[in-house]
Structure formats: structure tokens, C-alpha cells
Design an enzyme around this catalytic site. Structure first.
Site, mmCIF file in Angstrom:
data_model
loop_
_atom_site.group_PDB
_atom_site.id
_atom_site.type_symbol
_atom_site.label_atom_id
_atom_site.label_comp_id
_atom_site.label_asym_id
_atom_site.label_seq_id
_atom_site.Cartn_x
_atom_site.Cartn_y
_atom_site.Cartn_z
ATOM 1 C CG ASN A 159 2.953 0.435 5.848
ATOM 2 O OD1 ASN A 159 4.029 0.650 5.292
ATOM 3 N ND2 ASN A 159 2.784 -0.527 6.730
ATOM 4 C CE LYS A 211 2.019 -3.412 4.717
ATOM 5 N NZ LYS A 211 1.272 -4.603 5.049
ATOM 6 C CG HIS A 232 3.387 -2.665 10.441
ATOM 7 N ND1 HIS A 232 3.435 -3.942 9.939
ATOM 8 C CD2 HIS A 232 2.340 -2.052 9.840
ATOM 9 C CE1 HIS A 232 2.455 -4.088 9.047
ATOM 10 N NE2 HIS A 232 1.780 -2.957 8.971
ATOM 11 C CD GLU A 255 3.879 -6.196 7.000
ATOM 12 O OE1 GLU A 255 4.527 -5.218 6.594
ATOM 13 O OE2 GLU A 255 2.739 -6.488 6.563
ATOM 14 C CD GLU A 266 -1.978 -2.002 10.292
ATOM 15 O OE1 GLU A 266 -2.430 -1.525 9.248
ATOM 16 O OE2 GLU A 266 -0.806 -2.351 10.429
ATOM 17 N N GLY A 279 -2.959 -7.899 4.197
ATOM 18 C CA GLY A 279 -2.495 -8.452 2.930
ATOM 19 C C GLY A 279 -3.189 -9.737 2.525
ATOM 20 C CB SER A 289 -7.819 -6.415 3.560
ATOM 21 O OG SER A 289 -6.791 -7.401 3.512
HETATM 22 P P1 13P Z 1 -2.990 -4.212 3.574
HETATM 23 O O1 13P Z 1 -3.870 -2.991 3.401
HETATM 24 O O2 13P Z 1 -2.199 -4.543 2.349
HETATM 25 O O3 13P Z 1 -3.750 -5.369 4.142
HETATM 26 O O4 13P Z 1 -1.879 -3.811 4.685
HETATM 27 C C1 13P Z 1 -2.295 -3.288 5.900
HETATM 28 C C2 13P Z 1 -1.116 -2.815 6.641
HETATM 29 O O5 13P Z 1 -0.300 -3.583 7.102
HETATM 30 C C3 13P Z 1 -0.954 -1.361 6.783
HETATM 31 O O6 13P Z 1 0.031 -1.058 7.732
#
Ligand code: 13P
Length: 250
Positions: A10, A12, A96, A98, A168, A174, A214
Site C-alpha cells: 500500500n 498510500k 483502510h 485511514e 491492521e 506507521g 509496521s
Molecule cells: P505501515 O507498514 O507503514 O505501518 O502501514 C501499514 C498500512 O497501513 C498498510 O495498509
């Protein structure tokens, strides 16, 4: 039951088309011939044509990070399933954290998107996970059950085969804080049990549940090596071909 792992990137809201093309050109040779796992990239919509063209004919699938539930209409800024399929995207993330956190996506919206994805044969990866306050107050199990129940409302066992779930935990995204493999496996067991409750044990045994939050080259083996964990959804560590390759080859 043996479930083929899916390792997904992903990206982003990162990368220009030139950067995305350079990634794919560097990445494909690194994973050429890798058939143990499925591999998929989820770039921003504006990068999709570039990434799809660059990855054409390879063992790397390409999907969108989000999709609207309507087939078309006056939804400024949104992308439809038909538009995604027309350019060759095969997968989409749905819900997701976010999207839930910053764009007010609810379980009801996630459910509508899941119905649309299944109707049009795009592979959905439904993202769920608890926030820190929910974990700390002992609500993880009830939150996960509510999210699974909400996402799957009206979905039949016959239609469910393409669905992938990504667990997740929001506090691990993150932040560099990863769920321990045992914590992740426990959450996956809760999710799989809820899928069994809703859709039966055959669907539950077959459905893939990815872990995200992460995931890095140095923790990928311990996480994905868990019987309950069927792959990874990777953010930060998927932006560079070498680190994402190390995760693919956990
Ligand atoms: P990170 O691997 O940067 O923690 O992000 C995870 C994520 O949101 C994948 O969709």
C-alpha cells in the site's frame, strides 16, 4: 488448509508516475519466478495506468486503494469499479483505517463497497482493526467482530470466495510498533471465528487474513510464518524495491 499468502504494497499517497515506473522496473526482476506467494501493488489512482502497464505480463497484480460503491454518478473525486476494471486493475482495498479515520468511512459504507466489488469481480481486501484505546480497554474482540459483521452484511457464503481480510491494528500503522506475532495470530483467530459464525467453517478455513502495521523485512518471517497469518499489507517498507522484495521473500 493451505492458503496462498498475498503480500501487498500500500503506497498510500506517495510516488510520482516516474518513481512508480522506476520501482516496478527494479522490482520485477527481483521477484521474477516467485510463485510461492501472490504479490500486489496498491498505488494512488493517478499512478494506476503507469504501474499496470509496467507490470503487464508479470507475477505482480495491481489494485486501487479505494473505490466508490456506486457504479457511476455525481461523486466528485471518486473512482468507480468499472473505471478500475477498464484500465486493468484487479484488486481494491476497502475500508483502510485511514479512510475510516480521515474520510469518515463506516462499516455500512465498507459493506456497500464490498457488495459492489463482488458483483463486478474485483478482488476486495477489507481492512479492519482496533485503535489503541479500544485495545487498552479490552474491546479488541468486540470491535473486530462488529467490523466483520458490518462489512459482511448480506454477503453469502457462495459469493465470499474472493474476499481477503487485512487485520491492521491502527496503533501499529506507521508507528514502528508491531503487534507481536502472537497478538496478531490471536486477532486473526477472532476474525476467522467470526467469519465461520457468519458464513460457515468452509469459508472461514479458506479466507485469507493478512496482517498490516509496521511490517518490515526483519519481522516479516515471524509474522507471516504464523499459521493464522496469510500474508501482509505493507505501507512504509513497500516503497523501496529491495525492502519490499525482502518481505515478499520472507
Ligand atoms: P505501515 O507498514 O507503514 O505501518 O502501514 C501499514 C498500512 O497501513 C498498510 O495498509
Amino acid at each position: 488448509m493451505a492458503r496462498t499468502a498475498l503480500i501487498a504494497a500500500n503506497w498510500k499517497m506517495y510516488k510520482t508516475p516516474a518513481e512508480a515506473k522506476a520501482f516496478v522496473e527494479a522490482f520485477l526482476p527481483l521477484v521474477a519466478g516467485h510463485t510461492r506467494d501472490e504479490i500486489a501493488l496498491f498505488p494512488s489512482p493517478v499512478l494506476l495506468p503507469t504501474v499496470i502497464a509496467s507490470a503487464a505480463g508479470s507475477n505482480v497484480a495491481v489494485g486501487c486503494q479505494n473505490m466508490h460503491f456506486a457504479e457511476e454518478g455525481a461523486y466528485t473525486g471518486e473512482t468507480s469499479v468499472g473505471q478500475l476494471l477498464a484500465i486493468g486493475a484487479t484488486h481494491t482495498l476497502i475500508g483502510h483505517s485511514e479512510r475510516r479515520q480521515y474520510f469518515a468511512e463506516t462499516d455500512e459504507i465498507v459493506n456497500k463497497k464490498l457488495h459492489t466489488a463482488l458483483k463486478h469481480n474485483i478482488i476486495p481486501i477489507v481492512c479492519i482493526g482496533e485503535v489503541l484505546a479500544e485495545r487498552e480497554s479490552g474491546q479488541t474482540e468486540s470491535v473486530l467482530k462488529t467490523q466483520v459483521t458490518g462489512a459482511f452484511a448480506g454477503i453469502t457464503a457462495e459469493a465470499a470466495a474472493p474476499i481477503v481480510i487485512a487485520y491492521e491494528p491502527v496503533w501499529a500503522i506507521g508507528t514502528g510498533k508491531t503487534a507481536t506475532p502472537e497478538m496478531a495470530a490471536d486477532a486473526h483467530k477472532i476474525i476467522r471465528a467470526e467469519v465461520a459464525n457468519l458464513l460457515g467453517s468452509d469459508v472461514a478455513a479458506a479466507i485469507r487474513i493478512l496482517y498490516g502495521g509496521s511490517v518490515k523485512p526483519d519481522n516479516a518471517t515471524a509474522l507471516i510464518g504464523q499459521e493464522e497469518i496469510d500474508g501482509a499489507l505493507v505501507g512504509g517498507a513497500s516503497l523501496k524495491p529491495d525492502s519490499f522484495t525482502a518481505i515478499v521473500k520472507y
